[in-house]
Design a protein around this motif. Structure first.
Motif, PDB file in Angstrom:
ATOM      1  N   UNK A  64      15.946  14.035  -8.024  1.00 11.42           N
ATOM      2  CA  UNK A  64      16.436  13.220  -6.887  1.00 11.42           C
ATOM      3  C   UNK A  64      15.452  12.159  -6.389  1.00 11.42           C
ATOM      4  N   UNK A  65      14.166  12.302  -6.721  1.00  4.50           N
ATOM      5  CA  UNK A  65      13.169  11.363  -6.181  1.00  4.50           C
ATOM      6  C   UNK A  65      12.562  10.475  -7.254  1.00  4.50           C
ATOM      7  N   UNK A  66      12.883  10.761  -8.514  1.00  5.99           N
ATOM      8  CA  UNK A  66      12.274   9.984  -9.599  1.00  5.99           C
ATOM      9  C   UNK A  66      12.659   8.515  -9.483  1.00  5.99           C
ATOM     10  N   UNK A  67      11.642   7.663  -9.588  1.00  3.43           N
ATOM     11  CA  UNK A  67      11.870   6.225  -9.462  1.00  3.43           C
ATOM     12  C   UNK A  67      11.716   5.709  -8.048  1.00  3.43           C
ATOM     13  N   UNK A  68      11.687   6.605  -7.061  1.00  7.87           N
ATOM     14  CA  UNK A  68      11.520   6.199  -5.661  1.00  7.87           C
ATOM     15  C   UNK A  68      10.201   6.686  -5.075  1.00  7.87           C
ATOM     16  N   UNK A  69       9.735   7.833  -5.524  1.00  9.45           N
ATOM     17  CA  UNK A  69       8.490   8.420  -5.027  1.00  9.45           C
ATOM     18  C   UNK A  69       7.400   8.272  -6.086  1.00  9.45           C
ATOM     19  N   UNK A  70       6.157   8.100  -5.610  1.00 10.65           N
ATOM     20  CA  UNK A  70       5.006   8.027  -6.512  1.00 10.65           C
ATOM     21  C   UNK A  70       3.893   8.899  -5.957  1.00 10.65           C
ATOM     22  N   UNK A  71       3.359   9.765  -6.804  1.00  8.57           N
ATOM     23  CA  UNK A  71       2.253  10.626  -6.380  1.00  8.57           C
ATOM     24  C   UNK A  71       0.968  10.130  -7.019  1.00  8.57           C
ATOM     25  N   UNK A  72      -0.118  10.217  -6.268  1.00  8.80           N
ATOM     26  CA  UNK A  72      -1.416   9.798  -6.778  1.00  8.80           C
ATOM     27  C   UNK A  72      -2.490  10.663  -6.143  1.00  8.80           C
ATOM     28  N   UNK A  73      -3.682  10.599  -6.695  1.00 10.01           N
ATOM     29  CA  UNK A  73      -4.762  11.409  -6.143  1.00 10.01           C
ATOM     30  C   UNK A  73      -6.034  10.601  -6.039  1.00 10.01           C
ATOM     31  N   UNK A  74      -6.854  10.977  -5.078  1.00  7.07           N
ATOM     32  CA  UNK A  74      -8.182  10.392  -4.884  1.00  7.07           C
ATOM     33  C   UNK A  74      -9.158  11.548  -4.983  1.00  7.07           C
ATOM     34  N   UNK A  75      -9.772  11.701  -6.160  1.00  5.91           N
ATOM     35  CA  UNK A  75     -10.646  12.853  -6.385  1.00  5.91           C
ATOM     36  C   UNK A  75     -11.872  12.827  -5.483  1.00  5.91           C
ATOM     37  N   UNK A  76     -12.361  11.649  -5.162  1.00  2.96           N
ATOM     38  CA  UNK A  76     -13.549  11.552  -4.321  1.00  2.96           C
ATOM     39  C   UNK A  76     -13.271  12.101  -2.928  1.00  2.96           C
ATOM     40  N   UNK A  77     -12.027  11.969  -2.479  1.00  4.34           N
ATOM     41  CA  UNK A  77     -11.670  12.429  -1.136  1.00  4.34           C
ATOM     42  C   UNK A  77     -10.889  13.734  -1.163  1.00  4.34           C
ATOM     43  N   UNK A  78     -10.659  14.282  -2.382  1.00  6.06           N
ATOM     44  CA  UNK A  78      -9.825  15.490  -2.507  1.00  6.06           C
ATOM     45  C   UNK A  78      -8.503  15.315  -1.778  1.00  6.06           C
ATOM     46  N   UNK A  79      -7.883  14.175  -2.003  1.00  5.86           N
ATOM     47  CA  UNK A  79      -6.637  13.836  -1.322  1.00  5.86           C
ATOM     48  C   UNK A  79      -5.559  13.481  -2.330  1.00  5.86           C
ATOM     49  N   UNK A  80      -4.345  13.909  -2.020  1.00  3.42           N
ATOM     50  CA  UNK A  80      -3.185  13.544  -2.818  1.00  3.42           C
ATOM     51  C   UNK A  80      -2.211  12.790  -1.912  1.00  3.42           C
ATOM     52  N   UNK A  81      -1.691  11.684  -2.408  1.00  2.00           N
ATOM     53  CA  UNK A  81      -0.799  10.833  -1.621  1.00  2.00           C
ATOM     54  C   UNK A  81       0.577  10.779  -2.274  1.00  2.00           C
ATOM     55  N   UNK A  82       1.609  10.880  -1.445  1.00  2.00           N
ATOM     56  CA  UNK A  82       2.984  10.719  -1.918  1.00  2.00           C
ATOM     57  C   UNK A  82       3.563   9.481  -1.241  1.00  2.00           C
ATOM     58  N   UNK A  83       3.764   8.438  -2.020  1.00  2.00           N
ATOM     59  CA  UNK A  83       4.382   7.215  -1.521  1.00  2.00           C
ATOM     60  C   UNK A  83       5.887   7.337  -1.719  1.00  2.00           C
ATOM     61  N   UNK A  84       6.629   7.255  -0.631  1.00  2.00           N
ATOM     62  CA  UNK A  84       8.082   7.437  -0.679  1.00  2.00           C
ATOM     63  C   UNK A  84       8.763   6.127  -0.302  1.00  2.00           C
TER      64      UNK A  84
END
Length: 122
Positions: A64-84
């Motif tokens: 349902x979210x493929x093509x609209x959501x993007x997940x990424x990570x910042x290893x230096x900050x130990x953070x994962x971001x979900x762009x919706x």
């Protein structure tokens, strides 16, 4: 011990965008874990949305979210971001950041955040 803290929820109109962040703090390596997101709409079961592997960066998206959501990570900050993007009313729910191994299913999750509410409404 692992701490998982989400931020970035809110209310947006259909077609709008939101960005969720997840900060993970642990006392050990997370290299064998995936980090990502589940969501739970009122009256429905918690469902996997997206995840990203700490080992190789491979990503998973639910249909349902493929093509609209993007997940990424910042290893230096130990953070994962979900762009919706292009949010729909059916994207409404509480979004939980999660850390786990195996398939991206709730029964394989080892650590959960407390959740952040996303509301898509006109």
């Amino acid at each position: 011990q692992v701490q998982v803290v989400e931020s970035g929820g809110g209310t947006v109109q259909p077609g709008g965008s939101l960005r969720l962040s997840c900060a993970v703090v642990s006392g050990f390596s997370l290299s064998r874990y995936a980090i990502g997101w589940f969501r739970q709409a009122p009256g429905k079961e918690r469902e996997g949305v997206s995840s990203i592997s700490s080992a190789d960066g491979g990503s998973y998206y639910a249909s349902p979210v493929r093509g609209r959501f993007t997940i990424s990570r910042d290893d230096a900050k130990n953070t994962v971001v979900l762009q919706m993007n292009n949010l729909l009313p059916e994207d409404t729910g509480v979004y939980y950041c999660a850390v786990g191994t195996g398939p991206w299913q709730a029964s394989y999750i080892d650590y959960w955040g407390k959740g952040t509410l996303v509301t898509v409404s006109s």
